[in-house]
Structures are given as structure tokens and as C-alpha cells.
Write a protein that holds these residues in place. Structure first.
Motif, short mmCIF file in Angstrom:
data_model
loop_
_atom_site.label_atom_id
_atom_site.label_comp_id
_atom_site.label_asym_id
_atom_site.label_seq_id
_atom_site.Cartn_x
_atom_site.Cartn_y
_atom_site.Cartn_z
N ASP A 280 0.71 -1.41 -0.47
CA ASP A 280 0.04 0.08 0.00
C ASP A 280 0.77 0.98 0.07
OD1 ASP A 280 -2.49 -1.24 0.42
OD2 ASP A 280 -2.99 -1.73 1.84
N LEU A 281 0.32 2.11 -0.27
CA LEU A 281 0.99 3.83 -0.59
C LEU A 281 0.06 4.17 0.15
CD1 LEU A 281 3.10 5.16 -1.45
CD2 LEU A 281 1.36 5.92 -3.69
N ASP A 282 1.55 4.63 1.07
CA ASP A 282 0.98 5.17 2.30
C ASP A 282 0.95 6.99 2.01
OD1 ASP A 282 -0.97 5.88 4.64
OD2 ASP A 282 0.50 4.93 5.89
N VAL A 283 -0.16 7.72 1.72
CA VAL A 283 0.15 9.25 1.30
C VAL A 283 -0.65 9.83 2.38
CG1 VAL A 283 0.14 10.97 0.22
CG2 VAL A 283 0.97 8.58 -0.75
N ASP A 284 -0.42 11.05 2.89
CA ASP A 284 -1.15 12.05 3.98
C ASP A 284 -1.42 13.35 3.49
OD1 ASP A 284 -1.80 13.52 5.76
OD2 ASP A 284 -0.65 13.17 7.36
N ILE A 285 -2.22 14.01 2.32
CA ILE A 285 -2.28 14.74 1.77
C ILE A 285 -2.63 15.54 2.33
CG2 ILE A 285 -3.54 15.82 0.33
CD1 ILE A 285 -2.63 13.08 -1.24
N GLU A 286 -2.79 16.19 3.88
CA GLU A 286 -2.83 17.15 5.00
C GLU A 286 -1.11 17.77 5.00
OE1 GLU A 286 -5.92 16.40 7.65
OE2 GLU A 286 -7.37 15.87 6.69
N LYS A 287 -0.55 16.62 5.28
CA LYS A 287 0.28 16.83 5.54
C LYS A 287 1.10 17.04 4.28
CE LYS A 287 4.80 14.46 7.26
NZ LYS A 287 5.94 13.53 7.51
N LEU A 288 1.22 17.23 3.73
CA LEU A 288 1.70 17.52 2.15
C LEU A 288 1.07 19.03 1.84
CD1 LEU A 288 1.78 14.64 -0.14
CD2 LEU A 288 3.60 15.32 0.96
N GLU A 289 -0.18 18.46 1.85
CA GLU A 289 -0.41 20.29 1.64
C GLU A 289 0.07 21.44 2.55
OE1 GLU A 289 -4.82 19.86 2.13
OE2 GLU A 289 -4.78 19.43 -0.67
N LYS A 290 0.36 21.21 4.12
CA LYS A 290 0.85 22.06 5.15
C LYS A 290 2.42 21.70 4.78
CE LYS A 290 -2.52 20.13 8.77
NZ LYS A 290 -2.49 20.53 9.82
N MET A 291 3.21 21.35 4.55
CA MET A 291 4.23 21.46 3.89
C MET A 291 4.27 22.03 2.71
SD MET A 291 6.26 17.41 4.75
CE MET A 291 7.46 17.58 3.79
N TYR A 292 3.65 22.07 1.48
CA TYR A 292 4.46 22.76 0.67
C TYR A 292 2.73 23.33 -0.54
CZ TYR A 292 7.63 19.04 -0.03
OH TYR A 292 8.72 18.44 0.96
N PRO A 293 2.53 24.93 1.01
CA PRO A 293 1.20 25.22 0.27
C PRO A 293 1.88 25.84 -0.59
CG PRO A 293 2.76 26.14 2.13
CD PRO A 293 3.18 25.22 2.35
N ILE A 294 -0.14 26.46 -1.71
CA ILE A 294 0.78 27.93 -2.46
C ILE A 294 -0.11 28.92 -1.90
CG2 ILE A 294 -1.34 28.60 -4.16
CD1 ILE A 294 -2.35 25.42 -5.11
N THR A 295 1.37 29.15 -1.77
CA THR A 295 1.14 31.51 -0.96
C THR A 295 1.05 31.91 -1.75
OG1 THR A 295 3.72 31.02 -1.48
CG2 THR A 295 3.76 29.82 0.17
N ASP A 296 0.84 31.68 -2.86
CA ASP A 296 0.17 32.84 -3.74
C ASP A 296 -0.51 32.46 -4.87
OD1 ASP A 296 0.11 35.39 -5.58
OD2 ASP A 296 1.57 35.99 -4.93
N ARG A 297 -2.36 32.17 -4.04
CA ARG A 297 -2.80 31.73 -5.70
C ARG A 297 -3.46 32.75 -7.24
NH1 ARG A 297 -5.84 27.59 -4.53
NH2 ARG A 297 -5.30 27.52 -2.84
N ALA A 298 -2.81 34.72 -6.58
CA ALA A 298 -3.10 34.66 -7.73
C ALA A 298 -1.87 35.01 -8.63
CB ALA A 298 -3.16 36.17 -7.22
N LEU A 299 -0.79 34.22 -8.32
CA LEU A 299 0.79 33.92 -8.86
C LEU A 299 0.32 33.17 -9.74
CD1 LEU A 299 3.12 35.15 -9.71
CD2 LEU A 299 3.96 33.77 -8.30
#
Length: 130
Positions: A63-82
Motif C-alpha cells: 500500500d502507498l501511504d500518503v498523507d495529503i493534509e501533511k503534504l498541503e501543510k508542508m508545500y502550501p500554495i502561498t500566492d494563489r493569484a500568481l
């Protein structure tokens, strides 16, 4: 591997294709280049897939164990307009590539114009932060 395989199909995918496309620009359009090379790329894609599955088979077991919430916190989109602006430029550049038969613009010029558009139109503080 698939990025190299996909780049082979387009006139702007890798440096040799750019050179070939520029040398044959009066005879071959972006779309014609894509239509001529895409069948070979599509035929080789399954063979590449099965080779990768065979070569890296142990890696894909289990099984591939991926924590999407953790990834979103580690690599957030900081400038959505850009992100939206860059996506718009990318979309315009891609549409321009396919409109090559109508515009007769060299694909290299289209790519350069997209890069210049990004440099001129957007705030330079993003470059200093990177």
C-alpha cells in the motif's frame, strides 16, 4: 522517462526537436510535427510502462501511504493569484503553439514571448524570494 517520451512528440519538447523544427519551419508546422511523432510515442508508452513495472516491481508492491493534509501543510500554495496568472500565460502559450498554422509564428518566439510576458507583467519580488 515519460517526460522525455512526451517531449519527443512536440517541436518544443527537447533541444534537438527545436533545432529540427526551426530548420524545417517552412515545411512542418507545430501540429504536423506532433501528428507525425505522436504515433511512435503512443506505441512506445505501454512498453515503457511494462519495463518500469518489471524493473521497479518491488517498489510498487504494498500500500502507498500518503498523507495529503501533511503534504498541503508542508508545500502550501502561498500566492494563489500568481499561480492563476502563470497558468494563464502557460495556457496562452500552449494555444499559440497550436495556432501556429494561422499565426505563422516560430515556436521558439512563442516560448520567448511567454517568458518575457511572465518577467514583465508580474511583480519582481517573487524572483528575489526564490
Amino acid at each position: 522517462i515519460y517526460s522525455n517520451l512526451g517531449a519527443t512528440a512536440t517541436m518544443i519538447g527537447d533541444p534537438p526537436n527545436i533545432l529540427i523544427g526551426n530548420m524545417l519551419a517552412e515545411y512542418v508546422t507545430f501540429n504536423a510535427f506532433l501528428l507525425n511523432l505522436a504515433p511512435g510515442v503512443l506505441l512506445s508508452a505501454p512498453a515503457v510502462f511494462w519495463f518500469l513495472l518489471w524493473y521497479y516491481g518491488d517498489f510498487f508492491e504494498g500500500d502507498l501511504d500518503v498523507d495529503i493534509e501533511k503534504l498541503e501543510k508542508m508545500y502550501p500554495i502561498t500566492d494563489r493569484a500568481l499561480l492563476i496568472k502563470c497558468g494563464t500565460v502557460l495556457g496562452c502559450v500552449m494555444v499559440s503553439f497550436f495556432l501556429n498554422p494561422l499565426t505563422h509564428l516560430d515556436p521558439a518566439w512563442i516560448a520567448i514571448m511567454g517568458a518575457v510576458w511572465l518577467l514583465v507583467a508580474f511583480d519582481m519580488h517573487h524572483c528575489h524570494e526564490a
